[in-house]
Motif scaffolding. Structure first.
Motif, PDB file in Angstrom:
ATOM      1  N   PRO A  10       0.817  -1.202   0.000  1.00 46.20           N
ATOM      2  CA  PRO A  10       0.000   0.000   0.000  1.00 46.20           C
ATOM      3  C   PRO A  10       0.856   1.260   0.000  1.00 46.20           C
ATOM      4  CG  PRO A  10      -0.076  -1.097   2.146  1.00 46.20           C
ATOM      5  CD  PRO A  10       0.702  -1.976   1.223  1.00 46.20           C
ATOM      6  N   PRO A  11       0.286   2.398  -0.412  1.00 46.46           N
ATOM      7  CA  PRO A  11       1.031   3.644  -0.441  1.00 46.46           C
ATOM      8  C   PRO A  11       1.638   3.959   0.918  1.00 46.46           C
ATOM      9  CG  PRO A  11      -1.081   3.897  -1.533  1.00 46.46           C
ATOM     10  CD  PRO A  11      -1.098   2.554  -0.866  1.00 46.46           C
ATOM     11  N   SER A  12       2.750   4.700   0.910  1.00 48.02           N
ATOM     12  CA  SER A  12       3.465   4.993   2.149  1.00 48.02           C
ATOM     13  C   SER A  12       2.847   6.145   2.921  1.00 48.02           C
ATOM     14  CB  SER A  12       4.940   5.316   1.821  1.00 48.02           C
ATOM     15  OG  SER A  12       4.998   6.427   0.938  1.00 48.02           O
ATOM     16  N   ARG A  13       1.714   6.650   2.413  1.00 45.80           N
ATOM     17  CA  ARG A  13       1.016   7.728   3.104  1.00 45.80           C
ATOM     18  C   ARG A  13       0.579   7.226   4.469  1.00 45.80           C
ATOM     19  NH1 ARG A  13      -4.842   9.036   1.118  1.00 45.80           N
ATOM     20  NH2 ARG A  13      -5.640  10.224   2.876  1.00 45.80           N
ATOM     21  N   SER A  14       1.364   7.516   5.476  1.00 41.58           N
ATOM     22  CA  SER A  14       1.094   6.966   6.794  1.00 41.58           C
ATOM     23  C   SER A  14       1.418   7.996   7.855  1.00 41.58           C
ATOM     24  CB  SER A  14       1.923   5.695   7.025  1.00 41.58           C
ATOM     25  OG  SER A  14       1.635   5.139   8.278  1.00 41.58           O
ATOM     26  N   SER A  15       0.757   7.900   8.942  1.00 44.07           N
ATOM     27  CA  SER A  15       1.004   8.762  10.087  1.00 44.07           C
ATOM     28  C   SER A  15       0.486   8.038  11.308  1.00 44.07           C
ATOM     29  CB  SER A  15       0.295  10.106   9.911  1.00 44.07           C
ATOM     30  OG  SER A  15      -1.115   9.928  10.042  1.00 44.07           O
ATOM     31  N   PRO A  16       0.940   8.409  12.506  1.00 41.91           N
ATOM     32  CA  PRO A  16       0.411   7.764  13.716  1.00 41.91           C
ATOM     33  C   PRO A  16      -1.108   7.846  13.811  1.00 41.91           C
ATOM     34  CG  PRO A  16       2.389   9.011  14.227  1.00 41.91           C
ATOM     35  CD  PRO A  16       2.045   9.342  12.800  1.00 41.91           C
ATOM     36  N   ALA A  17      -1.671   9.009  13.439  1.00 42.64           N
ATOM     37  CA  ALA A  17      -3.124   9.160  13.521  1.00 42.64           C
ATOM     38  C   ALA A  17      -3.826   8.236  12.540  1.00 42.64           C
ATOM     39  CB  ALA A  17      -3.520  10.615  13.245  1.00 42.64           C
ATOM     40  N   ARG A  18      -3.329   8.170  11.307  1.00 39.66           N
ATOM     41  CA  ARG A  18      -3.918   7.303  10.288  1.00 39.66           C
ATOM     42  C   ARG A  18      -3.835   5.842  10.722  1.00 39.66           C
ATOM     43  NH1 ARG A  18      -4.807   7.038   4.571  1.00 39.66           N
ATOM     44  NH2 ARG A  18      -4.135   5.055   3.683  1.00 39.66           N
ATOM     45  N   ASP A  19      -2.670   5.437  11.220  1.00 38.56           N
ATOM     46  CA  ASP A  19      -2.492   4.055  11.669  1.00 38.56           C
ATOM     47  C   ASP A  19      -3.425   3.726  12.829  1.00 38.56           C
ATOM     48  OD1 ASP A  19      -0.560   3.822   9.743  1.00 38.56           O
ATOM     49  OD2 ASP A  19       1.130   4.052  11.125  1.00 38.56           O
ATOM     50  N   LYS A  20      -3.589   4.680  13.745  1.00 39.37           N
ATOM     51  CA  LYS A  20      -4.473   4.451  14.894  1.00 39.37           C
ATOM     52  C   LYS A  20      -5.922   4.316  14.434  1.00 39.37           C
ATOM     53  CE  LYS A  20      -5.451   4.123  19.306  1.00 39.37           C
ATOM     54  NZ  LYS A  20      -5.300   5.298  20.215  1.00 39.37           N
ATOM     55  N   ILE A  21      -6.319   5.121  13.473  1.00 36.63           N
ATOM     56  CA  ILE A  21      -7.679   5.029  12.938  1.00 36.63           C
ATOM     57  C   ILE A  21      -7.900   3.670  12.286  1.00 36.63           C
ATOM     58  CG2 ILE A  21      -9.201   5.904  11.111  1.00 36.63           C
ATOM     59  CD1 ILE A  21      -8.025   8.720  11.767  1.00 36.63           C
ATOM     60  N   MET A  22      -6.936   3.208  11.500  1.00 41.53           N
ATOM     61  CA  MET A  22      -7.073   1.916  10.828  1.00 41.53           C
ATOM     62  C   MET A  22      -7.167   0.778  11.844  1.00 41.53           C
ATOM     63  SD  MET A  22      -4.443   2.466   7.621  1.00 41.53           S
ATOM     64  CE  MET A  22      -4.570   0.769   7.026  1.00 41.53           C
ATOM     65  N   ALA A  23      -6.302   0.793  12.859  1.00 40.18           N
ATOM     66  CA  ALA A  23      -6.323  -0.268  13.870  1.00 40.18           C
ATOM     67  C   ALA A  23      -7.628  -0.260  14.655  1.00 40.18           C
ATOM     68  CB  ALA A  23      -5.128  -0.107  14.816  1.00 40.18           C
ATOM     69  N   THR A  24      -8.100   0.930  14.985  1.00 43.31           N
ATOM     70  CA  THR A  24      -9.354   1.050  15.734  1.00 43.31           C
ATOM     71  C   THR A  24     -10.541   0.587  14.901  1.00 43.31           C
ATOM     72  OG1 THR A  24      -8.449   2.916  16.991  1.00 43.31           O
ATOM     73  CG2 THR A  24     -10.847   2.648  16.992  1.00 43.31           C
ATOM     74  N   ALA A  25     -10.575   1.003  13.642  1.00 41.72           N
ATOM     75  CA  ALA A  25     -11.667   0.593  12.754  1.00 41.72           C
ATOM     76  C   ALA A  25     -11.690  -0.921  12.596  1.00 41.72           C
ATOM     77  CB  ALA A  25     -11.503   1.266  11.395  1.00 41.72           C
ATOM     78  N   GLU A  26     -10.524  -1.526  12.405  1.00 44.42           N
ATOM     79  CA  GLU A  26     -10.462  -2.978  12.250  1.00 44.42           C
ATOM     80  C   GLU A  26     -11.043  -3.679  13.476  1.00 44.42           C
ATOM     81  OE1 GLU A  26      -6.929  -6.267  12.165  1.00 44.42           O
ATOM     82  OE2 GLU A  26      -6.703  -4.551  10.807  1.00 44.42           O
ATOM     83  N   ARG A  27     -10.654  -3.196  14.658  1.00 47.94           N
ATOM     84  CA  ARG A  27     -11.148  -3.816  15.903  1.00 47.94           C
ATOM     85  C   ARG A  27     -12.662  -3.637  16.042  1.00 47.94           C
ATOM     86  NH1 ARG A  27     -12.229  -1.467  20.629  1.00 47.94           N
ATOM     87  NH2 ARG A  27     -11.010   0.411  20.149  1.00 47.94           N
ATOM     88  N   LEU A  28     -13.146  -2.428  15.840  1.00 49.76           N
ATOM     89  CA  LEU A  28     -14.580  -2.171  16.014  1.00 49.76           C
ATOM     90  C   LEU A  28     -15.422  -2.921  14.992  1.00 49.76           C
ATOM     91  CD1 LEU A  28     -14.585   1.656  16.812  1.00 49.76           C
ATOM     92  CD2 LEU A  28     -14.887  -0.251  18.407  1.00 49.76           C
ATOM     93  N   TYR A  29     -14.985  -2.929  13.746  1.00 48.47           N
ATOM     94  CA  TYR A  29     -15.723  -3.667  12.717  1.00 48.47           C
ATOM     95  C   TYR A  29     -15.722  -5.158  13.019  1.00 48.47           C
ATOM     96  CZ  TYR A  29     -15.914   0.447   9.637  1.00 48.47           C
ATOM     97  OH  TYR A  29     -16.168   1.686   9.081  1.00 48.47           O
ATOM     98  N   ALA A  30     -14.585  -5.673  13.476  1.00 53.00           N
ATOM     99  CA  ALA A  30     -14.490  -7.100  13.796  1.00 53.00           C
ATOM    100  C   ALA A  30     -15.425  -7.483  14.932  1.00 53.00           C
ATOM    101  CB  ALA A  30     -13.045  -7.451  14.162  1.00 53.00           C
ATOM    102  N   GLU A  31     -15.525  -6.618  15.925  1.00 54.66           N
ATOM    103  CA  GLU A  31     -16.317  -6.943  17.112  1.00 54.66           C
ATOM    104  C   GLU A  31     -17.797  -6.635  16.958  1.00 54.66           C
ATOM    105  OE1 GLU A  31     -14.304  -4.709  20.130  1.00 54.66           O
ATOM    106  OE2 GLU A  31     -12.840  -6.307  20.532  1.00 54.66           O
ATOM    107  N   HIS A  32     -18.141  -5.626  16.142  1.00 53.56           N
ATOM    108  CA  HIS A  32     -19.535  -5.163  16.092  1.00 53.56           C
ATOM    109  C   HIS A  32     -20.168  -5.203  14.710  1.00 53.56           C
ATOM    110  CE1 HIS A  32     -18.910  -3.836  20.206  1.00 53.56           C
ATOM    111  NE2 HIS A  32     -17.858  -3.136  19.817  1.00 53.56           N
ATOM    112  N   GLY A  33     -19.381  -5.437  13.657  1.00 52.78           N
ATOM    113  CA  GLY A  33     -19.933  -5.448  12.309  1.00 52.78           C
ATOM    114  C   GLY A  33     -19.976  -4.048  11.706  1.00 52.78           C
ATOM    115  N   PHE A  34     -20.097  -3.978  10.394  1.00 56.86           N
ATOM    116  CA  PHE A  34     -20.065  -2.690   9.705  1.00 56.86           C
ATOM    117  C   PHE A  34     -21.288  -1.833  10.005  1.00 56.86           C
ATOM    118  CE2 PHE A  34     -17.402  -5.247   6.652  1.00 56.86           C
ATOM    119  CZ  PHE A  34     -16.214  -4.649   7.008  1.00 56.86           C
ATOM    120  N   ALA A  35     -22.448  -2.467  10.112  1.00 60.13           N
ATOM    121  CA  ALA A  35     -23.688  -1.705  10.285  1.00 60.13           C
ATOM    122  C   ALA A  35     -23.744  -0.981  11.628  1.00 60.13           C
ATOM    123  CB  ALA A  35     -24.895  -2.635  10.140  1.00 60.13           C
ATOM    124  N   ASN A  36     -23.018  -1.479  12.610  1.00 56.68           N
ATOM    125  CA  ASN A  36     -23.109  -0.932  13.960  1.00 56.68           C
ATOM    126  C   ASN A  36     -21.970   0.015  14.333  1.00 56.68           C
ATOM    127  OD1 ASN A  36     -25.468  -2.509  14.609  1.00 56.68           O
ATOM    128  ND2 ASN A  36     -24.117  -4.285  14.726  1.00 56.68           N
TER     129      ASN A  36
END
Length: 223
Positions: A10-36
């Motif tokens: 993937p593109p190297s466009r990265s930052s601590p904030a972006r990485d934190k958002i991605m990790a958080t989204a992955e966890r929340l989607y995994a635990e609660h599903g996309f609709a929730n």
């Protein structure tokens, strides 16, 4: 043939904030599903005071999900490239070796993620989401290693029937994705001892390879 992971990195466009958002989204989607899970909820859980932080880094929810998928696909590809490159000569590749190249790299990635992890359950949510399913599949199939596996398959004359080939691939995906999600959940909730996580993942990998070999033999015989 020289294989490279560059096409899947993937593109190297990265930052601590972006990485934190991605990790958080992955966890929340995994635990609660996309609709929730809303984009706003992801930003809040990621500790972003700016309510538009997620939109700043990702133009849409789907772009965020695709970025997560691309990052994992690139990590898995590094393992698969090495395995596929070792298949020499391709004309002598056994069915089990070929299938191991499909399954083992994903297992190695799950081991690297540690416990708890959320990728398995996140991917299981993605492959049943109509707007994301095809992207999730192609993120892995459109890689140098999978293209080389396809070349080897054709060289060996397996699965001449396109419909059968597609169905076979779908069956393999279902087994890998959902069995991995199940083990990941069991580890996260203590139903499987986290101290034995690596052993459990490797055992699952061997079980999946054996199961897919049997499935392949049943569908297409010994070719």
């Amino acid at each position: 043939m020289t294989l490279s992971a560059a096409a899947t990195t993937p593109p190297s466009r990265s930052s601590p904030a972006r990485d934190k958002i991605m990790a958080t989204a992955e966890r929340l989607y995994a635990e609660h599903g996309f609709a929730n899970v809303s984009v706003r909820k992801i930003g809040e859980a990621a500790g972003q005071r700016n309510k538009s932080a997620v939109q700043y880094h990702f133009t849409s929810r789907d772009e965020l999900i695709q970025a997560i998928l691309a990052r994992h696909a690139a990590a898995i590809e590094k393992h698969r490239i090495a395995m596929v490159a070792a298949l020499d000569p391709p004309g002598r590749v056994t069915r089990r070796e070929w299938i191991a190249c499909v399954i083992a790299p994903t297992i190695e990635h799950h081991i690297e993620l540690g416990t708890p992890s959320w990728y398995g359950r996140f991917l299981a949510q993605t492959v049943v989401e109509p707007s994301l399913r095809e992207y999730a599949i192609q993120a892995h199939l459109n890689t140098p290693s999978f293209r080389r596996l396809e070349e080897i398959r054709l060289l060996q004359g397996r699965y001449h029937d396109p419909e059968l080939s597609e169905r076979h691939g779908a069956m393999i995906r279902q087994l890998i994705v959902h069995m991995s999600a199940e083990l990941e959940a069991d580890l996260a909730h203590g139903r499987v001892d986290p101290a034995a996580a690596e052993r459990s993942w490797r055992r699952l990998g061997e079980n999946l390879i054996t199961a897919v070999c049997g499935l392949s033999s049943a569908l297409v015989g010994d070719r």
